[in-house]
Design an enzyme around this catalytic site. Structure first.
Site, short mmCIF file in Angstrom:
data_model
loop_
_atom_site.label_atom_id
_atom_site.label_comp_id
_atom_site.label_asym_id
_atom_site.label_seq_id
_atom_site.Cartn_x
_atom_site.Cartn_y
_atom_site.Cartn_z
N LYS A 1 -0.30 -0.16 2.88
CA LYS A 1 -1.64 -0.72 2.76
C LYS A 1 -1.95 -1.71 3.88
CE LYS A 1 -4.44 -3.00 -0.83
NZ LYS A 1 -4.48 -3.24 -2.29
N ALA B 1 0.83 -8.44 -7.12
CA ALA B 1 0.36 -8.60 -5.74
C ALA B 1 -0.53 -7.44 -5.33
CB ALA B 1 1.55 -8.70 -4.79
N CYS B 2 -1.67 -7.77 -4.77
CA CYS B 2 -2.65 -6.76 -4.38
C CYS B 2 -2.07 -5.77 -3.38
CB CYS B 2 -3.88 -7.45 -3.77
SG CYS B 2 -5.09 -6.34 -3.04
N PHE B 3 -1.22 -6.25 -2.45
CA PHE B 3 -0.75 -5.39 -1.38
C PHE B 3 0.54 -4.65 -1.71
CE2 PHE B 3 -4.04 -7.52 0.84
CZ PHE B 3 -4.40 -6.67 1.87
#
Length: 256
Positions: free
Chosen positions: A149, A133-135
């Site tokens: 973030k 997951a990017c976040f």
């Protein structure tokens, strides 16, 4: 740092993830002028980084919930798009990617401050090595508040120039986001520990205020700014990409 020329600003209506990514890639392939594009999603959509592997996805869940999956032209990790401000920024001038990351980060910092959101002076040096997951954690070129973030930024570059894609969640639907992956509990924990939606920072923030601030701050990098339209070549390239690459039936999105 300033750039010569006029910045074109595009504001699209809500579109499918397939068309959004096709339009961004069309900018990257045939765009001729600096362009800042704001766009949104007509349904919650999971986007994957250009080179991200898919073995972490819970494909049956995504199919059952009818959550589309698309690949971005840029890198990074998966993002569940929905209630957010999403943008792309195309600069048809080859430039060292770290320099441009710093410029885009600086522009966003100023725009956030304009709407009363003040980001951390520094963020994490490395992401969780396993998280899909990017976040899960902020990278040095991204933005965080209180160590969490609040904006994801990714880049693609070629001899033609550089394309940035950015996601700024207003609401972060952690449970649904985590459910897109096989290791749901771990991803949910990482999202709770490592990310914030902007409405958790400032509950009365409006998207149009942030978009206006970002537009003004990006405009300061250029000689002027104009609210423009897509060219015929860009739209034709978009349609070609939709048919050949971004069609919903394409296996491209689930390729490992």
């Amino acid at each position: 740092m300033r750039f010569q020329g006029i910045l074109r600003v595009l504001q699209d209506p809500p579109l499918s993830g397939y068309e959004n990514m096709a339009r961004n890639e069309a900018l990257f392939l045939v765009g001729e002028v600096p362009t800042l594009r704001f766009f949104s999603w007509n349904t919650p959509t999971l986007s994957l980084g250009r080179y991200q592997r898919t073995e972490d996805l819970d494909v049956p869940f995504l199919q059952e919930e009818k959550i589309p999956v698309v690949r971005r032209p840029t890198g990074g990790r998966a993002i569940l798009h929905g209630d957010e401000v999403t943008f792309s920024f195309f600069l048809p001038i080859p430039c060292p990617h770290r320099v441009l990351y710093s410029i885009v980060q600086g522009v966003l910092e100023k725009a956030f401050a304009d709407v009363g959101v003040f980001v951390d002076a520094c963020v994490s040096k490395a992401p969780s090595p396993r998280s899909p997951a990017c976040f899960s954690l902020a990278l040095p070129h991204e933005l965080a508040v209180s160590g969490k973030k609040v904006a994801g930024i990714a880049q693609a570059r070629s001899s033609r120039g550089n394309l940035f894609e950015g996601s700024i969640p207003f609401s972060l639907y952690r449970s649904l986001f985590a459910s897109c992956f096989r290791e749901k509990e771990r991803v949910f924990r990482e999202l709770c520990e490592g990310a914030l939606g902007l409405l958790e920072v400032q509950g009365n923030l409006e998207k149009h205020d942030l978009i206006a601030a970002m537009t003004a701050r990006f405009g300061e990098l250029f000689d002027g700014m104009v609210f423009g339209v897509w060219t015929e070549e860009e739209l034709a390239t978009t349609q070609k990409l939709l048919l050949e690459k971004y069609a919903p039936s394409s296996s491209y999105h689930y390729e490992r």
